[in-house]
Design a protein around this motif. Structure first.
Motif, PDB file in Angstrom:
ATOM      1  N   GLU A 168       0.818  -1.218   0.138  1.00 19.44           N
ATOM      2  CA  GLU A 168       0.085  -0.027   0.007  1.00 19.44           C
ATOM      3  C   GLU A 168       0.913   1.360  -0.005  1.00 19.44           C
ATOM      4  N   ASN A 169       2.042   1.218   0.443  1.00 13.78           N
ATOM      5  CA  ASN A 169       2.885   2.390   0.560  1.00 13.78           C
ATOM      6  C   ASN A 169       3.780   2.319  -0.661  1.00 13.78           C
ATOM      7  N   PRO A 170       3.708   3.357  -1.560  1.00 18.33           N
ATOM      8  CA  PRO A 170       4.346   2.996  -3.108  1.00 18.33           C
ATOM      9  C   PRO A 170       5.893   3.506  -2.894  1.00 18.33           C
ATOM     10  N   ASN A 175       5.766   8.947   4.402  1.00 14.75           N
ATOM     11  CA  ASN A 175       5.479   9.333   3.138  1.00 14.75           C
ATOM     12  C   ASN A 175       6.664   9.507   2.105  1.00 14.75           C
ATOM     13  N   GLY A 217       4.507   9.084  -3.214  1.00 16.42           N
ATOM     14  CA  GLY A 217       3.044   8.882  -2.847  1.00 16.42           C
ATOM     15  C   GLY A 217       2.926   8.826  -1.367  1.00 16.42           C
ATOM     16  N   ALA A 218       1.788   9.150  -0.619  1.00 20.81           N
ATOM     17  CA  ALA A 218       1.428   8.889   0.519  1.00 20.81           C
ATOM     18  C   ALA A 218       1.477   7.490   0.837  1.00 20.81           C
ATOM     19  N   TYR A 219       1.496   7.440   2.356  1.00 20.10           N
ATOM     20  CA  TYR A 219       1.795   6.140   2.797  1.00 20.10           C
ATOM     21  C   TYR A 219       0.732   4.837   2.320  1.00 20.10           C
ATOM     22  N   ASN A 220      -0.473   5.693   2.230  1.00 20.71           N
ATOM     23  CA  ASN A 220      -1.546   4.788   1.928  1.00 20.71           C
ATOM     24  C   ASN A 220      -2.184   4.830   0.647  1.00 20.71           C
ATOM     25  N   ALA A 221      -1.275   5.086  -0.294  1.00 23.41           N
ATOM     26  CA  ALA A 221      -1.778   5.447  -1.659  1.00 23.41           C
ATOM     27  C   ALA A 221      -2.247   4.223  -2.608  1.00 23.41           C
ATOM     28  N   THR A 225      -0.390   1.034  -7.637  1.00 21.50           N
ATOM     29  CA  THR A 225      -0.754   1.794  -8.959  1.00 21.50           C
ATOM     30  C   THR A 225      -0.505   0.996 -10.053  1.00 21.50           C
TER      31      THR A 225
END
Length: 310
Positions: free
Chosen positions: A64-66, A258, A262-266, A269
């Motif tokens: 979940e963290n990109p 972060n 991106g944000a930690y919960n992005a 993708t």
């Protein structure tokens, strides 16, 4: 982007493995016939020859963290419904990588190109396990889970079967050697880094709807629960790895890491896939055959396991 100023731990979740395969680029680099089956999470750029963070950072992560393009793997958990004649992978409910569960805050970031192992793949008894890895199995939400002779809960889990595993928290930033703390201090020449912990939840409720009592109809691809182990190659971006240090001053509250990706919960993708689909196998029986040895025994499931309804 900077990590949140609140001091705490951080956590990366992955819904499920992106592949199951009989490779281990740390223990058996370049060899397809030596390793048991593993479940892989994180960067799909991993192959049997992966050695660097830069390689992983070119891949697609299902984390979940990109900003976390690390790859994490552990022996595949298997179940049987025919007393050990055949085995299938247990569905994974969630894989979580926790960072900063050590006694003191980190002095350095997790270095690029760091490779780590925790646990012992050859342990066949509880006494042979590596104590510092704290490998444990229990039913999620249960205060106490009685274990069978193989280290798994001896009765049906009403929620998830859960596994914990702790990695070394000390590193020599020049040689990339790692170690566990002794008396809350790192060995000479090493500094503390955020400590990694695996927390993996497995869902046996659909796989074994009638549950069990006695010896669990479950094993690892390496054998009993005593052989629990995990592997890690760092793929965090340098920026995010540095940001993580601020989250390690205490461990009671979550703090986001972060970064530029991106944000930690992005969330993911892209769609992860095996980078080398023409080699190796995801089939347990085929992996055992490739190792040219017999599977570990069924440990008396035929006579000692008594299936019951939930």
């Amino acid at each position: 982007m900077l990590a949140q100023l609140a001091s705490a731990y951080t956590q990366v979740n992955v819904d499920s493995p992106f592949m199951q395969k009989n490779i281990d680029p740390i223990v058996f680099p370049g060899q397809y016939s030596k390793s048991h089956l593993h479940s892989f999470y994180g960067s799909d750029a991993v192959t049997i020859n992966t050695t660097t963070s830069a390689e992983l950072q070119k891949g697609c992560t299902n984390a979940e963290n990109p900003n976390d393009l690390s790859v994490y793997w552990a022996p595949t958990v298997l179940y049987t419904t025919d007393s050990g004649k055949t085995y299938k992978p247990v569905p994974v409910a969630r894989f979580s990588a926790y960072y900063n569960l050590g006694e003191t805050e980190a002095e350095v970031a997790i270095p690029q190109n760091l490779k780590m192992l925790a646990g012992s793949a050859t342990a066949t008894t509880q006494a042979a396990m590596i104590a510092d890895a704290q490998a444990t199995w229990f039913c999620e939400g249960s205060d106490s889970s009685a274990l069978d002779a193989n280290g798994f809960p001896s009765s049906t889990c009403s929620t998830h079967l859960q596994q914990l595993l702790y990695f070394p928290q000390c590193v020599n930033v020049d040689t990339l050697e790692t170690a566990y703390k002794v008396n809350k201090a790192c060995p000479a020449g090493m500094k503390s880094m955020p400590q990694l912990r695996f927390s993996i939840r497995y869902d046996l409720r659909k796989a074994l709807p009638n549950g069990w009592s006695g010896t669990a109809p479950v094993k690892l691809a390496c054998g009993p629960a005593w052989c629990s182990h995990g592997d890690f190659i760092n793929g965090w971006t340098t920026e995010a790895a540095e940001n993580m240090i601020a989250t390690t001053k205490e461990k009671q509250h979550f703090s986001a890491v972060n970064g530029a990706l991106g944000a930690y919960n992005a969330g993911p993708t892209c769609t992860s896939a095996d980078a080398d689909p023409n080699h190796g196998t995801s089939d347990y029986a085929a992996s055992v055959a490739a190792m040219s040895k017999r599977s570990v025994s069924a440990w008396g499931w035929e006579t000692r396991s008594r299936f019951v309804k939930l």
